[in-house]
Write a protein that holds these residues in place. Structure first.
Motif, PDB file in Angstrom:
ATOM      1  N   PHE A  47       0.829  -1.207   0.000  1.00 22.19           N
ATOM      2  CA  PHE A  47       0.000   0.000   0.000  1.00 22.19           C
ATOM      3  C   PHE A  47       0.865   1.259   0.000  1.00 22.19           C
ATOM      4  CE2 PHE A  47      -2.610   3.241   2.023  1.00 22.19           C
ATOM      5  CZ  PHE A  47      -3.860   3.026   1.482  1.00 22.19           C
ATOM      6  N   PHE A  50       2.732   2.077  -3.319  1.00 22.39           N
ATOM      7  CA  PHE A  50       1.901   2.091  -4.530  1.00 22.39           C
ATOM      8  C   PHE A  50       2.154   3.300  -5.447  1.00 22.39           C
ATOM      9  CE2 PHE A  50      -2.011   3.742  -6.434  1.00 22.39           C
ATOM     10  CZ  PHE A  50      -2.231   2.778  -7.391  1.00 22.39           C
ATOM     11  N   PRO A  83      -6.440  -2.769  -3.129  1.00 22.20           N
ATOM     12  CA  PRO A  83      -7.590  -1.864  -3.288  1.00 22.20           C
ATOM     13  C   PRO A  83      -7.275  -0.625  -4.120  1.00 22.20           C
ATOM     14  CG  PRO A  83      -6.771  -1.858  -1.023  1.00 22.20           C
ATOM     15  CD  PRO A  83      -6.088  -2.988  -1.720  1.00 22.20           C
ATOM     16  N   LEU A  84      -6.024  -0.193  -4.112  1.00 25.72           N
ATOM     17  CA  LEU A  84      -5.670   1.003  -4.893  1.00 25.72           C
ATOM     18  C   LEU A  84      -5.617   0.675  -6.382  1.00 25.72           C
ATOM     19  CD1 LEU A  84      -2.921   2.319  -2.462  1.00 25.72           C
ATOM     20  CD2 LEU A  84      -5.233   3.189  -2.724  1.00 25.72           C
ATOM     21  N   ALA A  87      -9.068   0.395  -7.548  1.00 24.14           N
ATOM     22  CA  ALA A  87      -9.724   1.697  -7.751  1.00 24.14           C
ATOM     23  C   ALA A  87      -9.317   2.298  -9.102  1.00 24.14           C
ATOM     24  CB  ALA A  87      -9.361   2.647  -6.620  1.00 24.14           C
ATOM     25  N   CYS A  88      -8.073   2.050  -9.499  1.00 25.89           N
ATOM     26  CA  CYS A  88      -7.591   2.599 -10.776  1.00 25.89           C
ATOM     27  C   CYS A  88      -8.126   1.823 -11.965  1.00 25.89           C
ATOM     28  CB  CYS A  88      -6.062   2.538 -10.836  1.00 25.89           C
ATOM     29  SG  CYS A  88      -5.296   3.727  -9.756  1.00 25.89           S
ATOM     30  N   ASN A  89      -8.218   0.504 -11.805  1.00 26.93           N
ATOM     31  CA  ASN A  89      -8.632  -0.330 -12.916  1.00 26.93           C
ATOM     32  C   ASN A  89      -9.387  -1.555 -12.385  1.00 26.93           C
ATOM     33  OD1 ASN A  89      -8.887  -2.037 -15.109  1.00 26.93           O
ATOM     34  ND2 ASN A  89      -6.782  -1.754 -15.844  1.00 26.93           N
ATOM     35  N   ALA A 109     -11.295  -3.675  -0.875  1.00 27.42           N
ATOM     36  CA  ALA A 109     -11.855  -3.927  -2.200  1.00 27.42           C
ATOM     37  C   ALA A 109     -12.521  -5.299  -2.240  1.00 27.42           C
ATOM     38  CB  ALA A 109     -10.798  -3.825  -3.290  1.00 27.42           C
TER      39      ALA A 109
END
Ligand SMILES: [Fe+2]
Ligand SMILES: [Fe+2]
Lengths: 250, 206
Positions: A47, A50, A83-84, A87-89, A109
């Motif tokens: 995280f 990232f 989860p990041l 969120a982007c894809n 996520a």
């Protein structure tokens, strides 16, 4: 972080993203395989790192080409960025060890598409190329996989081959050194990692037997540097000799 | 700011960088071809030689400006991804606050933490916007370079017309040069539009 090419043949490529700037968390490598405009990210990282992983990735591929992510095991340095990325894809398919599904969901996520890899392994098709998920259980995690690309002769070996290197380190273990001296120097920085983090000598033997059957040009660990050419066999020999699981004294 | 919009710009950055690099290589090649042609004809094409030389020098300048593009794109992406991280924290605290509200409970310190993270994000958004404006300025420099290059191409056409009786295929060479410049010019213009729309969105956010 920097990006460097490992393999390139037409539209088929492998990259390493390495030498993290943030030193408070363990330095980890991230790998990317691209084939015909589709790509796979391997052990996408933690995280905290990232933003820098993402910025390095964008140097080599457009992020919309990411079709899948591979997670070798449940550790936070590997998958806590999930989860990041999601969120982007949200299209990214996450290939994870089945055993760890409920654990990996703890990173967040909950709706991310997870594809469970059964204990015996499996494969994935990216841009027309088939990559194999090779079981590497107990090396070090109880459900653990590596990825083999038979065309590129690349083995992504997760924590196997890992070394703890200082900032500014190279992406390869002495690529131009024929004597093996660079390997000897490097492997001293890998020794404790394997002795202490790897729990099972039986698992190690079994893995070496299976992996020795593969043609490997680049053995790519999640920490440290890549073993290419003769260094691959040097590493397998060294690992074979090493006693692991030293957290308990018999 | 909408993450999907940022992702579009990230993708556009990749495409723009690739196409700019490719067309700059092409421009360089065209410039070299023109120089060779001039040399082969000796003194008769001296006028065109000056143009070809200028074209080549400008091409080198363009390459230089383009190399600064990536230096600004990476921090922009990092800044936005940092914001994304921090938005996760705010979302977590909001979820807790909502759950507590269901039981009629309010926690002031929780509210404080949430506000603090929101402030952090607001500061980071200002910072990200500064980086974005810097990136647009870099693109502008590149665009100016292209305009100069277009001017050189026009001069080349005039020289080519004057030297038509030498039999050297200067018109074709000039056309090729113009083509290469137009490609990179289009790529930059499209990219600038995309950055502008992001800048517009960020100005309405802040
Ligand atoms: Fe691990
Ligand atoms: Fe690890």
């Amino acid at each position: 972080m920097k990006a460097a090419p490992i393999f390139e043949a037409g539209s088929h490529r492998w990259w390493i993203l390495y030498d993290q700037e943030e030193r408070r968390v363990i330095d980890a490598n991230v790998y990317v395989m691209e084939s015909n405009g589709q790509s796979l990210i391997l052990d996408p990282g933690g995280f905290e790192v990232f933003p820098q992983v993402f910025a390095a990735l964008v140097e080599v591929i457009p992020p919309s080409s990411l079709k899948a992510a591979f997670v070798s095991h449940q550790d936070p340095d590997i998958a806590s960025s999930l989860p990041l990325w999601h969120a982007c894809n949200a299209q990214i398919q996450w290939h994870i060890p089945k055993l760890w599904e409920g654990f990996i969901r703890h990173y967040g996520a909950l709706e991310a598409p997870l594809q469970n890899i059964p204990d015996e392994g499996g494969d994935v098709l990216i841009g027309g190329r088939r990559l194999e998920f090779i079981p590497a259980h107990y090396l070090h995690s109880s459900a653990n996989f590596h990825v083999y690309d038979p065309e590129a002769k690349v083995l992504f070996s997760g924590d196997v081959g890992a070394a703890l290197l200082p900032p500014g380190h190279d992406a390869w273990v002495g690529r131009r050194d024929r004597t093996g001296r660079a390997f000897d120097e490097h492997i001293a920085k890998a020794k404790y990692f394997h002795q202490r983090w790897m729990p099972s000598n039986a698992a190690k033997k079994d893995w070496i037997n299976r992996v020795s059957q593969l043609e490997i040009e680049h053995l790519c660990p999640q920490h440290g540097a890549i073993y290419s050419g003769e260094n691959v066999q040097r590493f397998l020999n060294w690992f074979d000799e090493l006693t692991v699981g030293m957290g308990i004294r018999p | 700011m909408e993450i999907q919009h940022i992702m579009q710009v990230v993708d556009a950055s990749f495409v723009a960088r690739q196409s700019i690099e490719k067309s700059l290589r092409e421009i360089d090649r065209r410039a070299l071809n023109a120089m060779v042609l001039v040399k082969r004809h000796g003194n008769t094409l001296a006028g065109y030689g000056v143009v070809a030389q200028a074209f080549r020098e400008r091409a080198a300048n363009l390459k230089e400006s383009a190399s600064h593009l990536q230096e600004t794109i990476a921090p922009l992406i990092q800044a936005h991804m940092r914001i994304l991280q921090h938005q996760r924290f705010v979302a977590s605290f909001s979820a807790i606050a909502q759950a507590m509200a269901q039981y009629g409970q309010i926690c002031a310190s929780l509210e404080n933490i949430r506000t603090r993270w929101r402030d952090t994000i607001a500061r980071e958004e200002v910072e990200a916007r500064k980086i974005l404006l810097r990136l647009i300025a870099t693109v502008d420099v590149l665009q100016e370079g292209i305009e100069e290059q277009e001017y050189v191409v026009t001069n080349g056409r005039i020289e080519a017309a004057l030297a038509e009786d030498t039999g050297a295929p200067l018109m074709r060479v000039s056309r090729d040069m113009g083509e290469a410049v137009r490609t990179v010019s289009n790529a930059i213009r499209t990219y600038r539009h995309q950055l502008e729309s992001l800048a517009y969105e960020s100005s309405t956010d802040i």
